[in-house]
Scaffold this active site. Structure first.
Site, PDB file in Angstrom:
ATOM      1  N   ASP A  97     -85.733  32.338   7.914  1.00  0.00           N
ATOM      2  CA  ASP A  97     -84.820  32.170   6.784  1.00  0.00           C
ATOM      3  C   ASP A  97     -83.935  33.408   6.725  1.00  0.00           C
ATOM      4  O   ASP A  97     -84.241  34.431   7.365  1.00  0.00           O
ATOM      5  CB  ASP A  97     -85.627  32.000   5.500  1.00  0.00           C
ATOM      6  N   ASP A 109     -82.097  34.995   3.554  1.00  0.00           N
ATOM      7  CA  ASP A 109     -82.187  35.879   2.397  1.00  0.00           C
ATOM      8  C   ASP A 109     -83.635  36.226   2.065  1.00  0.00           C
ATOM      9  O   ASP A 109     -84.489  35.345   1.937  1.00  0.00           O
ATOM     10  CB  ASP A 109     -81.503  35.229   1.194  1.00  0.00           C
TER      11      ASP A 109
END
Length: 327
Positions: A145, A147
């Site tokens: 991922d 963030d």
């Protein structure tokens, strides 16, 4: 070159369609299309579009499509050359074709055309069932991922100067590449779909992340993002719902492009949706990276695990806890 029967079957198997353009087409185009509708009952998808459909962007073709052009449509082909994806077929009674065409269906007349489709109808199911993907060197991938995994989270960040890498993940990316893994970022970016971030702002933040990774001897092989957020007001928020995690669409894109060995791959995320999407895509190992929302995410994952006996994950405090196996 593959037989025409195999080429058509491969097109359908990979999700493509047959596309015909009606501008300057034969006056009896309906007769040329009738075998497709009569012999296959929708098993071979096809469409008829106009020249302006493509120029205006009303319709697009994909890389797996077969696009047919007939004798007399050379100017149409030339004007659409930059607008079309897919494989171009020149249907002609002569043994010549424009340079922008991939395949020549030569000695073509309506009678031989009809005979071909009649013959294909008798073997089409067998061709589809016996379809085999060409051998490839499938390689594990480290899925990440963005963030709070690769960079520290700044909600709806539109300022490249606020991009800050997470050092442990940078080290993990370098190690993954040293061991021969692919590395891919799969990230929900609802700010685009909500209209909170413009495309140019997202691009500037993304490119800043890539430059900083490069300065640290790391890189991303493939990055896929989803802007879908059920927002009718913004085009990016109402299209490609299948890409948004917890659905597996982004992983499937990476798998197809990079030939990924999914069972041997890993996913590192900070949310339940990251891991659920990875599990749905067949990723073998899932890691939940601790963040401010950790307890809430773990509660969601535990509920999911009760309903999905095969789902497993490991909670970690930092990426350095992940052990990558040598290929």
């Amino acid at each position: 070159m593959k037989s025409w029967a195999q080429l058509v079957a491969d097109t359908v198997r990979m999700g493509g369609m047959l596309v015909f353009i009606n501008d300057q087409a034969p006056q009896d185009l309906t007769k040329w299309l009738s075998p497709l509708s009569q012999q296959f009952s929708g098993r071979i998808p096809f469409a008829v579009r106009s020249h302006n459909d493509f120029l205006r962007g009303n319709h697009r073709t994909g890389p797996h499509d077969l696009i047919f052009f007939f004798e007399g449509q050379k100017s149409v082909l030339q004007s659409l050359d930059a607008k079309l994806q897919g494989q171009r077929v020149w249907v002609s009674p002569a043994d010549s074709m424009p340079h922008a065409v991939d395949y020549l269906w030569h000695n073509a007349d309506l009678s031989s055309w009809e005979i071909f489709w009649q013959s294909l109808a008798t073997q089409f199911d067998s061709l589809m069932e016996n379809w085999q993907e060409e051998a490839a060197d499938f390689t594990p991938c480290l899925f990440l991922d963005r963030d709070d995994v690769v960079v520290k989270n700044v909600p709806y960040n539109k300022d490249p100067e606020k991009v800050e890498l997470i050092p442990e993940v940078v080290n993990l990316i370098r190690k993954a590449h040293d061991l021969g893994y692919w590395v891919s970022v799969v990230t929900n970016q609802s700010g685009i779909g909500r209209g909170r971030i413009s495309w140019s702002e997202y691009k500037s933040v993304h490119q800043r992340m890539l430059r900083m990774l490069a300065q640290n001897g790391a890189w991303i092989d493939e990055c896929v993002w989803s802007s879908f957020i059920e927002n009718e007001a913004v085009p990016e928020g109402r299209t490609f719902a299948s890409l948004r995690k917890p659905r597996a669409g982004m992983f499937q894109i990476v798998k197809e492009k990079l030939k990924v060995d999914m069972p041997k791959s890993l996913m590192v995320g900070d949310s339940a949706t990251d891991l659920i999407a990875a599990y749905s895509a067949g990723v073998g190992q899932c890691f939940l990276l601790k963040s401010e929302k950790f307890e809430q995410e773990r509660e969601t994952l535990e509920k999911f695990r009760l309903a999905n006996a095969g789902f497993k994950y490991q909670a970690i405090s930092e990426a350095s806890e992940i052990s990558l196996g040598r290929l």
